[in-house]
Design a protein around this motif. Structure first.
Motif, short mmCIF file in Angstrom:
data_model
loop_
_atom_site.label_atom_id
_atom_site.label_comp_id
_atom_site.label_asym_id
_atom_site.label_seq_id
_atom_site.Cartn_x
_atom_site.Cartn_y
_atom_site.Cartn_z
N UNK A 18 48.59 35.85 47.03
CA UNK A 18 47.38 35.75 47.85
C UNK A 18 46.52 34.61 47.29
N UNK A 19 46.28 33.61 48.13
CA UNK A 19 45.47 32.45 47.74
C UNK A 19 44.80 31.93 49.00
N UNK A 20 43.51 31.57 48.91
CA UNK A 20 42.83 31.06 50.10
C UNK A 20 43.43 29.73 50.56
N UNK A 21 44.10 29.02 49.66
CA UNK A 21 44.87 27.84 50.02
C UNK A 21 46.28 28.31 50.37
N UNK A 22 46.54 28.51 51.68
CA UNK A 22 47.81 29.12 52.09
C UNK A 22 49.01 28.27 51.70
N UNK A 23 48.85 26.94 51.71
CA UNK A 23 49.94 26.06 51.32
C UNK A 23 50.29 26.24 49.85
N UNK A 24 49.25 26.43 49.02
CA UNK A 24 49.49 26.68 47.59
C UNK A 24 50.22 28.01 47.40
N UNK A 25 49.79 29.04 48.15
CA UNK A 25 50.44 30.35 48.05
C UNK A 25 51.92 30.25 48.43
N UNK A 26 52.21 29.46 49.47
CA UNK A 26 53.58 29.26 49.90
C UNK A 26 54.40 28.55 48.82
N UNK A 27 53.79 27.54 48.20
CA UNK A 27 54.48 26.78 47.14
C UNK A 27 54.82 27.69 45.96
N UNK A 82 54.91 43.31 42.39
CA UNK A 82 53.96 42.44 41.68
C UNK A 82 53.11 41.68 42.70
N UNK A 83 51.80 41.62 42.45
CA UNK A 83 50.91 40.77 43.25
C UNK A 83 50.38 39.65 42.37
N UNK A 84 50.33 38.46 42.93
CA UNK A 84 49.80 37.29 42.23
C UNK A 84 48.57 36.84 43.01
N UNK A 85 47.40 37.01 42.41
CA UNK A 85 46.14 36.83 43.13
C UNK A 85 45.34 35.66 42.58
N UNK A 86 44.90 34.80 43.49
CA UNK A 86 43.94 33.76 43.11
C UNK A 86 42.60 34.45 42.87
N UNK A 87 41.87 34.03 41.86
CA UNK A 87 40.59 34.67 41.56
C UNK A 87 39.48 34.17 42.47
N UNK A 88 39.36 32.86 42.60
CA UNK A 88 38.24 32.29 43.36
C UNK A 88 38.62 32.11 44.82
N UNK A 89 38.36 33.15 45.63
CA UNK A 89 38.60 33.09 47.06
C UNK A 89 37.30 33.38 47.79
N UNK A 90 36.98 32.65 48.85
CA UNK A 90 35.68 32.81 49.53
C UNK A 90 35.51 34.16 50.21
N UNK A 91 36.59 34.73 50.76
CA UNK A 91 36.46 36.00 51.47
C UNK A 91 36.35 37.18 50.52
N UNK A 92 37.06 37.10 49.40
CA UNK A 92 37.06 38.22 48.45
C UNK A 92 37.66 37.73 47.14
N UNK A 93 36.96 37.99 46.04
CA UNK A 93 37.49 37.58 44.74
C UNK A 93 38.75 38.37 44.41
#
Length: 327
Positions: A8-17, A50-61
């Motif tokens: 889960x990352x607000x940058x969807x392209x980064x999440x896909x990569x 396993x979930x890999x979560x981006x910390x700094x996301x505008x909708x929800x940390x």
């Protein structure tokens, strides 16, 4: 559809990569999203490990999202992936239950960390199961007077790649130049014994300190156990020959030197394997050890992969996968 790892990352392209990197390196099933609500819906629908979560996301940390996730499934393992989180946020993530955090600058470490957490996930599930369901397949003795005993139990077994081709197994069987016609017959011997993946074998010898003879013995025990429990093979010694006979031809080069043409063509074949991942539980009463060890093995099939490489008149080359041949 199954999902092992969710990104889960607000940058969807980064999440896909990130998902593609982990899937390519581990063969785990991955999914990605930039929407925290979609992530929660996926977690409700699939047994994600396993979930890999981006910390700094505008909708929800990431930490806020993780609190909601563990209310849905408290078995999940989590990695905080960050490029901006402060030390206090990283510390908070570990207190909250994250298993580790990784800076995006160290993304090459992600597949290894994910696989470690999948093993931890399996270990925690096993702890909730009755001990009599475990199958002892191997015992290692070490230490002074060999008093320390480590028992190896086979816990789970799954296909992770049904069409696995070892990168160094491609073999050129025919080379043909423009204007030639060739008939060629190739015989390939298939052996259905299992092979331990090179990286897994290195870990057995390095991390678990197994000798070469012990690795051979473990492999034999695995073959026997898999055959008994999963009808893995009618005979681990079974061998079969595959014969490929075919006529190959390549047109003459065009008389116009400016027109791109194929100067020569190489036909290659490679045996096709099924790649499996086992999880072994290691237990030692003397040291209270309880550890999960992932082990990748391959087994040859009765199929051969084919491809061709064309060398062109402008000095370049093209490569084309041409399918499988069944025996």
């Amino acid at each position: 559809m199954s999902i092992d790892i969710l990104f889960v990352d607000d940058d969807k392209k980064a999440a896909e990569t990130f998902a593609q990197l982990v899937e390519a390196k581990t063969n785990l099933k991955t999914e990605f999203t930039s929407d925290p609500e979609e992530a929660l819906s996926l977690l409700k629908e699939y047994p994600i490990k396993v979930v890999v979560l981006d910390q700094e996301m505008p909708l929800k940390k990431g930490t806020e999202l993780y609190k909601q996730m563990i209310n849905i499934d408290n078995n999940i393992k989590a990695i905080m992936l960050t490029g901006e989180a402060t030390a206090s946020e990283a510390g908070e993530s570990l207190k909250l239950g994250y298993n580790c955090y990784l800076e995006k600058g160290n993304i090459s470490e992600l597949p290894k960390e994910v696989l470690n957490l999948v093993a931890l996930y399996e270990l925690h599930l096993i702890a909730k199961q009755p001990s009599q369901t475990r199958k002892l397949i191997f015992t290692q003795r070490k230490g002074i007077f060999l008093k320390t005993r480590i028992d190896y139990f086979l816990i789970s077994f799954e296909v992770i790649d049904a069409n696995y081709i070892q990168p160094d197994s491609w073999k050129t069987v025919v080379t043909i130049n423009a204007g030639e016609k060739i008939r060629h017959k190739e015989t390939i011997e298939v052996c259905h014994k299992i092979t331990i993946d090179k990286e897994s074998e290195a870990k057995l010898k390095g991390t678990l300190e197994l000798s070469h003879d012990a690795v051979v013995k473990l492999k034999s025990k695995l073959e026997s156990s898999l055959s008994e429990k999963y009808k893995f093979s009618e005979s681990t010694e079974q061998k079969k020959q595959i014969e490929i006979e075919k006529e190959y031809s390549l047109p003459q080069e065009d008389s116009d030197p400016q027109k791109l043409a194929v100067k020569s063509r190489h036909y290659l074949i490679a045996p096709v394997y099924v790649k499996y991942r086992l999880f072994l539980l290691l237990k030692c009463k003397e040291s209270n050890l309880s550890q999960i060890f992932p082990l990748d093995i391959t087994k040859e099939t009765n199929r051969v992969a084919t491809k061709q490489i064309d060398y062109l008149s402008d000095g370049t080359k093209t490569e084309l996968t041409t399918g499988f041949i069944n025996s």
